[in-house]
Design a protein around this motif. Structure first.
Motif, short mmCIF file in Angstrom:
data_model
loop_
_atom_site.label_atom_id
_atom_site.label_comp_id
_atom_site.label_asym_id
_atom_site.label_seq_id
_atom_site.Cartn_x
_atom_site.Cartn_y
_atom_site.Cartn_z
N MET A 1 0.90 -1.03 0.15
CA MET A 1 -0.08 0.14 0.02
C MET A 1 0.85 1.22 -0.11
O MET A 1 1.94 1.36 0.98
CB MET A 1 -0.86 -0.15 1.16
CG MET A 1 -1.95 1.16 1.26
SD MET A 1 -3.00 0.95 2.72
CE MET A 1 -4.16 2.23 2.40
N SER A 2 0.65 2.01 -0.86
CA SER A 2 1.48 3.51 -0.90
C SER A 2 1.12 4.41 0.17
O SER A 2 0.06 4.31 0.83
CB SER A 2 1.04 4.17 -2.26
OG SER A 2 -0.14 4.48 -2.32
N LYS A 3 2.18 4.99 0.67
CA LYS A 3 2.14 6.03 1.77
C LYS A 3 1.57 7.17 1.38
O LYS A 3 1.36 7.58 0.20
CB LYS A 3 3.69 6.28 2.11
CG LYS A 3 4.37 5.07 2.79
CD LYS A 3 5.57 5.50 3.42
CE LYS A 3 6.39 4.65 4.24
NZ LYS A 3 7.55 5.00 4.59
N LEU A 4 0.96 7.97 2.29
CA LEU A 4 0.16 9.16 2.02
C LEU A 4 1.04 10.16 1.95
O LEU A 4 1.95 10.32 2.59
CB LEU A 4 -0.88 9.45 3.37
CG LEU A 4 -1.83 10.83 3.22
CD1 LEU A 4 -2.66 10.52 2.10
CD2 LEU A 4 -2.37 11.07 4.56
N GLN A 5 0.93 10.84 0.77
CA GLN A 5 1.95 12.02 0.41
C GLN A 5 1.59 13.37 1.03
O GLN A 5 0.35 13.83 0.50
CB GLN A 5 2.29 12.17 -1.06
CG GLN A 5 2.54 10.79 -1.89
CD GLN A 5 3.91 10.68 -1.53
OE1 GLN A 5 4.87 11.52 -1.53
NE2 GLN A 5 4.30 9.49 -1.29
N LEU A 6 2.26 13.92 1.88
CA LEU A 6 1.71 15.16 2.57
C LEU A 6 2.81 16.27 2.32
O LEU A 6 4.20 16.10 2.51
CB LEU A 6 1.56 15.04 4.14
CG LEU A 6 0.48 14.06 4.39
CD1 LEU A 6 0.37 13.99 6.01
CD2 LEU A 6 -0.92 14.41 3.86
N SER A 7 2.49 17.26 1.97
CA SER A 7 3.56 18.51 2.02
C SER A 7 3.70 19.10 3.21
O SER A 7 2.60 19.03 4.20
CB SER A 7 2.89 19.74 1.01
OG SER A 7 1.72 20.13 1.40
N PHE A 8 4.68 19.41 3.77
CA PHE A 8 5.05 19.98 4.91
C PHE A 8 6.09 21.28 4.98
O PHE A 8 7.20 21.14 4.53
CB PHE A 8 6.19 19.01 5.72
CG PHE A 8 6.77 19.16 7.09
CD1 PHE A 8 5.91 19.91 7.86
CD2 PHE A 8 7.78 18.76 7.35
CE1 PHE A 8 6.41 20.32 9.36
CE2 PHE A 8 8.24 19.21 8.72
CZ PHE A 8 7.51 20.01 9.60
N GLY A 9 5.44 22.48 5.21
CA GLY A 9 6.15 23.90 5.23
C GLY A 9 6.68 23.99 6.72
O GLY A 9 5.98 23.96 7.56
N CYS A 10 7.97 24.18 6.76
CA CYS A 10 8.66 24.20 8.08
C CYS A 10 10.19 24.68 7.88
O CYS A 10 10.69 24.63 6.85
CB CYS A 10 8.64 23.06 8.74
SG CYS A 10 9.39 23.26 10.48
N TRP A 11 10.79 25.62 8.63
CA TRP A 11 12.10 25.91 8.68
C TRP A 11 13.21 24.84 8.97
O TRP A 11 12.61 23.61 9.50
CB TRP A 11 12.54 27.17 9.69
CG TRP A 11 13.64 27.78 9.32
CD1 TRP A 11 14.15 28.06 8.24
CD2 TRP A 11 14.56 28.21 10.19
NE1 TRP A 11 15.36 28.99 8.42
CE2 TRP A 11 15.69 28.99 9.76
CE3 TRP A 11 14.64 28.34 11.70
CZ2 TRP A 11 16.56 29.56 10.49
CZ3 TRP A 11 15.48 28.85 12.49
CH2 TRP A 11 16.57 29.64 11.77
N ASP A 12 14.25 24.68 8.78
CA ASP A 12 15.05 23.61 9.16
C ASP A 12 15.89 23.69 10.32
O ASP A 12 16.81 23.76 10.55
CB ASP A 12 16.29 23.54 7.97
CG ASP A 12 17.22 25.01 8.09
OD1 ASP A 12 16.82 25.87 8.56
OD2 ASP A 12 18.27 24.84 7.54
#
Length: 330
Positions: A1-12
């Motif tokens: 089963m493929s993983k859920l793709q999520l964008s993640f906005g954050c500093w490093d």
């Protein structure tokens, strides 16, 4: 089963590096990390809801919850925390020697609702008797003219606040004495450049901040992590899985600090600083989770309510996804 793709906005931050380099993988999730300055992330998330998961101003999130239109829900992961006594700058010719001298003075702030400014006003009010209504607030760009509030505010009439002119900056006004003081998360360039006219209100701010923590147990929280509600509605397991991954990633930082044969961070007295921090704040000195941060969270809600930013004194339990508050995810 493929993983859920999520964008993640954050500093490093170092506390997410194990997540972004793949050392720690959230169960069932593939994060597409977008590294951006915090101001850009906040603006794009608050105005346009561009990311599935994002670092977010605690103050902006709290205001959105209070007004009943949040399109995202937070988990108790705190990307940014900072003691804020260091963030009060004064013009040396303003007659300000101690906190009480701020009463009746002109104070610049980039935005009234900034989390750092909420904390500083709350600390000045509760620890030093300087209420938000006892000073004159001026908002606008710190280094570049034209900054406006991210969120339209409805402040009580006793708050004296006005924007500066469109061609002015708070940095220049502090340097020239057009304002008497300035509070913000970022130091003004006039101070960083060694201006003879500008200094901190608390020159020994570390001692003040240590004393504040020993008295209150509060380590101020600036940013939370928020997830779009549409993601959680379809995949309610995402919140707890992300929370667990963030905890594991932060633990990797602690493990690195405990390796003393070579310094992980480019600071010569790193070992001493870590030992001193643990002596004051305990082994888990950057805690996640609701229970470990309840006093800090409740203080911020109180400050926001007293300062007119929220109309209801919200319960901290209602601010975070329920599944991240349970014992098994700690």
């Amino acid at each position: 089963m493929s993983k859920l793709q999520l964008s993640f906005g954050c500093w490093d931050y170092d506390r997410i590096s194990a997540l972004t380099d793949g050392t720690v993988k959230p169960e069932g999730i593939e994060l597409n990390w977008l590294n951006m300055p915090v101001e850009e992330t906040f603006w794009r998330m608050m105005r346009h809801h561009e990311f599935d998961v994002a670092e977010l101003s605690f103050s902006s999130y709290l205001i959105a919850r209070d007004r009943g239109f949040p399109n995202f829900s937070a988990i108790p992961v705190f990307m940014s925390r900072s003691f804020r006594h260091s963030g009060i700058y004064i013009n040396k010719h303003s007659g300000i020697k101690e906190p009480a001298d701020l009463i009746g003075k002109r104070i610049g702030i980039p935005e009234y609702q900034l989390s750092a400014c909420v904390w500083i006003r709350g600390i000045l009010h509760h620890e030093y008797g300087v209420s938000p209504s006892s000073v004159f607030w001026y908002t606008g760009g710190q280094e570049k003219a034209g900054r406006i509030e991210k969120i339209k505010l409805e402040l009580p009439p006793e708050i004296n606040i006005q924007p500066i002119n469109e061609d002015q900056t708070l940095n220049e006004m502090l340097e020239s004495g057009e304002i008497d003081a300035f509070i913000a998360p970022r130091a003004p360039s006039c101070f960083l450049n060694g201006s003879p006219n500008v200094t901190r209100l608390f020159t020994d701010f570390v001692s003040e901040e240590e004393q504040y923590f020993r008295k209150t147990g509060i380590f101020p929280i600036m940013h939370v992590v928020a997830i779009k509600n549409e993601i959680l509605e379809k995949n309610p397991w995402v919140a707890a899985n992300l929370y667990q991954a963030f905890v594991k990633s932060k633990q990797k930082v602690y493990e690195g600090f405990n390796q003393t044969a070579a310094l992980k961070v480019t600071l010569p007295w790193l070992v001493s600083e870590i030992e001193r921090t643990k002596e004051i704040m305990g082994e888990d000195f950057w805690p996640y989770g609701l229970e470990n941060n309840k006093a800090t969270l409740e203080a911020f809600v109180t400050y926001s309510y007293e300062q007119g930013l929220i109309k209801n004194k919200l319960k901290v339990e209602d601010l975070f996804v329920k599944s991240t508050q349970e014992e098994y995810v700690i």
